[in-house]
Design an enzyme around this catalytic site. Structure first.
Site, PDB file in Angstrom:
ATOM      1  N   ASP A  60      51.858  29.413  21.004  1.00  0.00           N
ATOM      2  CA  ASP A  60      51.611  28.951  22.367  1.00  0.00           C
ATOM      3  C   ASP A  60      51.749  30.137  23.313  1.00  0.00           C
ATOM      4  O   ASP A  60      52.839  30.682  23.485  1.00  0.00           O
ATOM      5  CB  ASP A  60      52.618  27.856  22.727  1.00  0.00           C
ATOM      6  CG  ASP A  60      52.348  27.209  24.079  1.00  0.00           C
ATOM      7  OD1 ASP A  60      51.670  27.829  24.918  1.00  0.00           O
ATOM      8  OD2 ASP A  60      52.828  26.073  24.287  1.00  0.00           O
ATOM      9  N   VAL A  61      50.644  30.528  23.936  1.00  0.00           N
ATOM     10  CA  VAL A  61      50.642  31.723  24.785  1.00  0.00           C
ATOM     11  C   VAL A  61      51.520  31.571  26.019  1.00  0.00           C
ATOM     12  O   VAL A  61      51.857  32.569  26.670  1.00  0.00           O
ATOM     13  CB  VAL A  61      49.208  32.097  25.223  1.00  0.00           C
ATOM     14  CG1 VAL A  61      48.368  32.521  24.027  1.00  0.00           C
ATOM     15  CG2 VAL A  61      48.550  30.959  25.993  1.00  0.00           C
ATOM     16  N   ASN A  87      42.331  35.710  26.090  1.00  0.00           N
ATOM     17  CA  ASN A  87      41.147  34.869  26.207  1.00  0.00           C
ATOM     18  C   ASN A  87      41.461  33.377  26.315  1.00  0.00           C
ATOM     19  O   ASN A  87      40.606  32.606  26.728  1.00  0.00           O
ATOM     20  CB  ASN A  87      40.236  35.115  24.989  1.00  0.00           C
ATOM     21  CG  ASN A  87      39.066  34.146  24.947  1.00  0.00           C
ATOM     22  OD1 ASN A  87      38.160  34.208  25.772  1.00  0.00           O
ATOM     23  ND2 ASN A  87      39.081  33.228  23.986  1.00  0.00           N
ATOM     24  N   TYR A 152      41.320  26.685  38.212  1.00  0.00           N
ATOM     25  CA  TYR A 152      40.595  27.682  37.417  1.00  0.00           C
ATOM     26  C   TYR A 152      40.290  28.911  38.274  1.00  0.00           C
ATOM     27  O   TYR A 152      40.533  30.050  37.863  1.00  0.00           O
ATOM     28  CB  TYR A 152      39.312  27.057  36.872  1.00  0.00           C
ATOM     29  CG  TYR A 152      38.596  27.887  35.846  1.00  0.00           C
ATOM     30  CD1 TYR A 152      38.964  27.833  34.504  1.00  0.00           C
ATOM     31  CD2 TYR A 152      37.533  28.720  36.196  1.00  0.00           C
ATOM     32  CE1 TYR A 152      38.301  28.590  33.544  1.00  0.00           C
ATOM     33  CE2 TYR A 152      36.869  29.478  35.250  1.00  0.00           C
ATOM     34  CZ  TYR A 152      37.256  29.401  33.919  1.00  0.00           C
ATOM     35  OH  TYR A 152      36.599  30.155  32.976  1.00  0.00           O
ATOM     36  N   LYS A 156      41.760  32.707  37.753  1.00  0.00           N
ATOM     37  CA  LYS A 156      40.857  33.820  37.459  1.00  0.00           C
ATOM     38  C   LYS A 156      40.891  34.887  38.557  1.00  0.00           C
ATOM     39  O   LYS A 156      40.786  36.086  38.268  1.00  0.00           O
ATOM     40  CB  LYS A 156      39.433  33.303  37.239  1.00  0.00           C
ATOM     41  CG  LYS A 156      39.285  32.398  36.016  1.00  0.00           C
ATOM     42  CD  LYS A 156      39.793  33.057  34.738  1.00  0.00           C
ATOM     43  CE  LYS A 156      39.523  32.196  33.505  1.00  0.00           C
ATOM     44  NZ  LYS A 156      40.027  32.823  32.267  1.00  0.00           N
TER      45      LYS A 156
END
Length: 257
Positions: A60-61, A87, A152, A156
């Protein structure tokens, strides 16, 4: 890239898998990471069947302890870590007033906090090596607004800022940090979204492309995952050693308008 070691998160499919494959094709040892253990193992096995050096480490990042453990395992097994590709990503679309706060926070955690955590733990290794390539997968949504994508877009935009800071801190140590900003890419995630839209509008799938996507993209097409992967290979290569702190756009002309 031969004999280098690369860690790619969110690599069980789509852009991440193709980046892992192209790195492996260039001679790198690739660690395929994903939250889903079975999908992660399947992706690594597929690369191994193609004759590449690939291993799976699902984690789990967003969990810093798991990230630290993964980096330590890679360091012990390979003795180095040359390339990191952040990613992993998720998506949710809703107007701001309807966007669940916990969902917003989760998107930020996966797509902004997680790259920070990964960079935090690989930087000491790369500094010691006096070499490193970090590629953060951002988006054109990190450069322009898009209604319904408050989380999102925020993530980003943030990861592009993180990229610039990482580039400045890494420059004296042979580390480059760049962000790739794809536009509309032909992935299963995008196909699913377009399929849902075609059902909602009760129009054929191709009509959604023609009516919704292509008016935004001057080249009138979806980019391929290989196009994104090829550019990742370039950014990780010796040819791109002077490129750092950049938000590299591949969008078929989307942001030129």
């Amino acid at each position: 890239m031969r004999k280098q070691v690369a860690l790619v998160t969110g690599a069980a499919g789509g852009i991440g898998f193709e980046i892992a494959r192209e790195f492996a094709r260039e001679g790198a040892s690739v660690i395929v990471s994903d939250l889903r253990p079975e999908a992660c193992e399947k992706a690594a096995s597929k690369l191994a069947e193609e004759g590449f050096d690939a291993a799976a480490i699902p984690y789990d990042v967003t969990k810093e302890a798991q990230v630290a453990d993964t980096v330590n395992v890679i360091q012990k097994q390979y003795g180095r870590l040359d390339i990191l590709v952040n990613n992993a990503g998720i998506q949710h679309v809703a107007p701001i007033e309807e966007f669940p706060t916990d969902t917003f926070e989760q998107l930020i955690k996966v797509m902004l906090t997680a790259p920070f955590i990964a960079m935090k733990h690989v930087f000491p290794i790369m500094k010691k090596q006096q070499f490193g390539r970090i590629i953060n997968i951002a988006s054109v949504n990190g450069l322009v607004g898009f209604a319904g994508k408050s989380a999102y877009n925020s993530a980003k935009h943030g990861v592009i800022g993180l990229t610039k800071v990482g580039a400045l801190e890494g420059a004296p140590h042979g580390i480059t940090v760049n962000a790739l900003c794809p536009g509309y890419v032909d992935t299963q995630l995008v196909r699913n979204q377009l399929s849902d839209l075609s059902k909602t509008r009760n129009v054929p799938y191709d009509s959604v492309l023609e009516q919704v996507i292509f008016p935004l993209v001057p080249q009138k097409r979806l980019l391929s995952v290989k196009e994104i992967a090829d550019y990742a290979v370039f950014l990780a290569s010796e040819k791109a050693k002077g490129v750092t702190g950049q938000a590299v756009v591949l969008d078929g002309g989307y942001t030129a308008q």
